[in-house]
Write a protein that holds these residues in place. Sequence first.
Motif, mmCIF file in Angstrom:
data_model
loop_
_atom_site.group_PDB
_atom_site.id
_atom_site.type_symbol
_atom_site.label_atom_id
_atom_site.label_comp_id
_atom_site.label_asym_id
_atom_site.label_seq_id
_atom_site.Cartn_x
_atom_site.Cartn_y
_atom_site.Cartn_z
ATOM 1 N N GLU A 57 0.829 -1.204 0.000
ATOM 2 C CA GLU A 57 0.000 0.000 0.000
ATOM 3 C C GLU A 57 0.864 1.256 0.000
ATOM 4 O O GLU A 57 0.551 2.240 -0.687
ATOM 5 N N PHE A 58 1.960 1.247 0.772
ATOM 6 C CA PHE A 58 2.871 2.401 0.771
ATOM 7 C C PHE A 58 3.469 2.623 -0.621
ATOM 8 O O PHE A 58 3.550 3.753 -1.109
ATOM 9 N N THR A 59 3.884 1.532 -1.249
ATOM 10 C CA THR A 59 4.451 1.633 -2.595
ATOM 11 C C THR A 59 3.421 2.128 -3.591
ATOM 12 O O THR A 59 3.721 2.938 -4.481
ATOM 13 N N SER A 60 2.177 1.659 -3.443
ATOM 14 C CA SER A 60 1.108 2.092 -4.341
ATOM 15 C C SER A 60 0.857 3.594 -4.197
ATOM 16 O O SER A 60 0.695 4.306 -5.201
ATOM 17 N N GLY A 113 3.073 5.795 -3.173
ATOM 18 C CA GLY A 113 4.235 6.456 -3.749
ATOM 19 C C GLY A 113 4.171 6.514 -5.260
ATOM 20 O O GLY A 113 4.532 7.528 -5.881
ATOM 21 N N ILE A 114 3.683 5.425 -5.882
ATOM 22 C CA ILE A 114 3.539 5.396 -7.341
ATOM 23 C C ILE A 114 2.485 6.411 -7.785
ATOM 24 O O ILE A 114 2.652 7.096 -8.807
ATOM 25 N N LYS A 115 1.397 6.542 -7.015
ATOM 26 C CA LYS A 115 0.359 7.520 -7.366
ATOM 27 C C LYS A 115 0.920 8.939 -7.339
ATOM 28 O O LYS A 115 0.646 9.743 -8.242
ATOM 29 N N VAL A 116 1.693 9.255 -6.301
ATOM 30 C CA VAL A 116 2.299 10.588 -6.214
ATOM 31 C C VAL A 116 3.270 10.800 -7.369
ATOM 32 O O VAL A 116 3.304 11.868 -7.993
ATOM 33 N N GLN A 117 4.049 9.775 -7.674
ATOM 34 C CA GLN A 117 5.011 9.866 -8.774
ATOM 35 C C GLN A 117 4.299 10.090 -10.108
ATOM 36 O O GLN A 117 4.703 10.939 -10.920
ATOM 37 N N ILE A 118 3.216 9.348 -10.352
ATOM 38 C CA ILE A 118 2.469 9.496 -11.605
ATOM 39 C C ILE A 118 1.825 10.875 -11.689
ATOM 40 O O ILE A 118 1.873 11.546 -12.726
ATOM 41 N N ALA A 119 1.215 11.318 -10.582
ATOM 42 C CA ALA A 119 0.530 12.612 -10.592
ATOM 43 C C ALA A 119 1.512 13.754 -10.835
ATOM 44 O O ALA A 119 1.257 14.648 -11.660
ATOM 45 N N CYS A 120 2.652 13.745 -10.145
ATOM 46 C CA CYS A 120 3.648 14.813 -10.311
ATOM 47 C C CYS A 120 4.271 14.770 -11.705
ATOM 48 O O CYS A 120 4.502 15.819 -12.319
ATOM 49 N N SER A 121 4.550 13.579 -12.213
ATOM 50 C CA SER A 121 5.115 13.467 -13.556
ATOM 51 C C SER A 121 4.143 14.007 -14.601
ATOM 52 O O SER A 121 4.547 14.705 -15.547
ATOM 53 N N THR A 122 2.862 13.692 -14.428
ATOM 54 C CA THR A 122 1.851 14.195 -15.368
ATOM 55 C C THR A 122 1.777 15.710 -15.322
ATOM 56 O O THR A 122 1.684 16.382 -16.364
ATOM 57 N N LEU A 123 1.841 16.270 -14.106
ATOM 58 C CA LEU A 123 1.763 17.725 -13.968
ATOM 59 C C LEU A 123 2.986 18.403 -14.586
ATOM 60 O O LEU A 123 2.858 19.432 -15.266
ATOM 61 N N VAL A 124 4.163 17.843 -14.365
ATOM 62 C CA VAL A 124 5.387 18.411 -14.958
ATOM 63 C C VAL A 124 5.321 18.336 -16.483
ATOM 64 O O VAL A 124 5.674 19.296 -17.184
ATOM 65 N N GLU A 162 11.070 10.136 -8.808
ATOM 66 C CA GLU A 162 11.111 8.763 -8.294
ATOM 67 C C GLU A 162 11.386 8.715 -6.800
ATOM 68 O O GLU A 162 11.096 7.707 -6.145
ATOM 69 N N ARG A 163 11.922 9.786 -6.229
ATOM 70 C CA ARG A 163 12.207 9.813 -4.790
ATOM 71 C C ARG A 163 10.933 9.726 -3.960
ATOM 72 O O ARG A 163 10.968 9.273 -2.824
ATOM 73 N N PHE A 164 9.796 10.168 -4.521
ATOM 74 C CA PHE A 164 8.528 10.030 -3.798
ATOM 75 C C PHE A 164 8.235 8.564 -3.499
ATOM 76 O O PHE A 164 7.714 8.224 -2.438
ATOM 77 N N HIS A 165 8.571 7.716 -4.450
ATOM 78 C CA HIS A 165 8.348 6.277 -4.286
ATOM 79 C C HIS A 165 9.123 5.746 -3.083
ATOM 80 O O HIS A 165 8.595 4.986 -2.255
ATOM 81 N N ASP A 166 10.395 6.160 -2.945
ATOM 82 C CA ASP A 166 11.222 5.684 -1.830
ATOM 83 C C ASP A 166 10.758 6.258 -0.493
ATOM 84 O O ASP A 166 10.747 5.555 0.529
ATOM 85 N N VAL A 167 10.359 7.535 -0.489
ATOM 86 C CA VAL A 167 9.943 8.175 0.758
ATOM 87 C C VAL A 167 8.681 7.525 1.303
ATOM 88 O O VAL A 167 8.587 7.209 2.496
ATOM 89 N N PHE A 168 7.700 7.305 0.451
ATOM 90 C CA PHE A 168 6.437 6.734 0.913
ATOM 91 C C PHE A 168 6.620 5.304 1.425
ATOM 92 O O PHE A 168 5.898 4.862 2.311
ATOM 93 N N ALA A 169 7.581 4.583 0.879
ATOM 94 C CA ALA A 169 7.765 3.181 1.279
ATOM 95 C C ALA A 169 8.386 3.056 2.667
ATOM 96 O O ALA A 169 8.068 2.119 3.406
#
Length: 302
Positions: A156-159, A161-172, A201-208
């Motif tokens: 769940e933590f990884t999921s 983190g992936i959501k934050v990564q996808i959302a921020c990448s889309t916005l950028v 990608e650091r969001f993924h590591d932080v959330f995990a």
Amino acid sequence: MQKPEKTQFKRKIHPKDRANCLSQFLFCWQLPIIIKYYKNDFTEENLYPNLAEHSSEGLGNELEEKWHEEEKSSKRPSLFRVLYGMFGRKYIAYGVLMLLLELATTFLTPLCLKQFLKYFDPQEKGITKQEACMIALAIVLLNLLRVLYTHRLYLEFTSLGIKVQIACSTLVYRKYLKLKKETCQKFTLGQMVNLLSNDVERFHDVFAFFHNCWIGPLKIVLGLYYLDVVLGKSAMVGFLILFLFIFIQAYTVRHMANQKLKVARKTDHRIRLMDDIICGIQVIKMYTWEKPFSKLVEISRK
């Protein structure tokens, strides 16, 4: 002559979408995928579409909408507040659940083990064989529970983190498409690629692993109190040795963070250099500067 039509196939529904609570908790929905891969029968037709909750369009739209609201309501808009509004409450709830389960399994297991060992003590006659078996079963179940909830929560933590990564990448990405030509000249394509591939990608590591930063020290304090009550002052010697290793580990982590920062800067320089070379490749070939520039690329990669 007609061109051959591309083979189209309809992907099946993702097995996680139709899995019940028990199947998701025990990861049973993954078994058909593992079996197919083990039989070497896994092809492109067996791939499943992304989960709807991981859709870049949906997450990007939600983040963009909340970011516009943040810009209107605050003089100094903060990405942290926006991400907290989207994912913070759920992430905190998982952290509290992890804390309760960690405390339960960490402290109940040694207590049960202590009671179980009393059965083999000739001076202790209060524990029957049936009670000893029940205590042994409780120890096994506690360890099994720890294995199951650890993997489930980290998923769940990884999921998240992936959501934050996808959302921020889309916005950028959307922001880059709307930039003016004058603004684009201030930034290179390499910087944007590095921002999307490394920094986000650091969001993924932080959330995990973020919850371990505050659950770990709390467990140490409670564990120290427990050892002091059970073993007395002799437990302090072992804790001091553990405390020494914590300082060594903190120094190592700090050193690794500095090295990662240096690597990130060198990566930015290398990608910027490659982008400049690709943009000016005609001039480089016209003046036969291939060897000097290849040397520069070799140095930056080294």
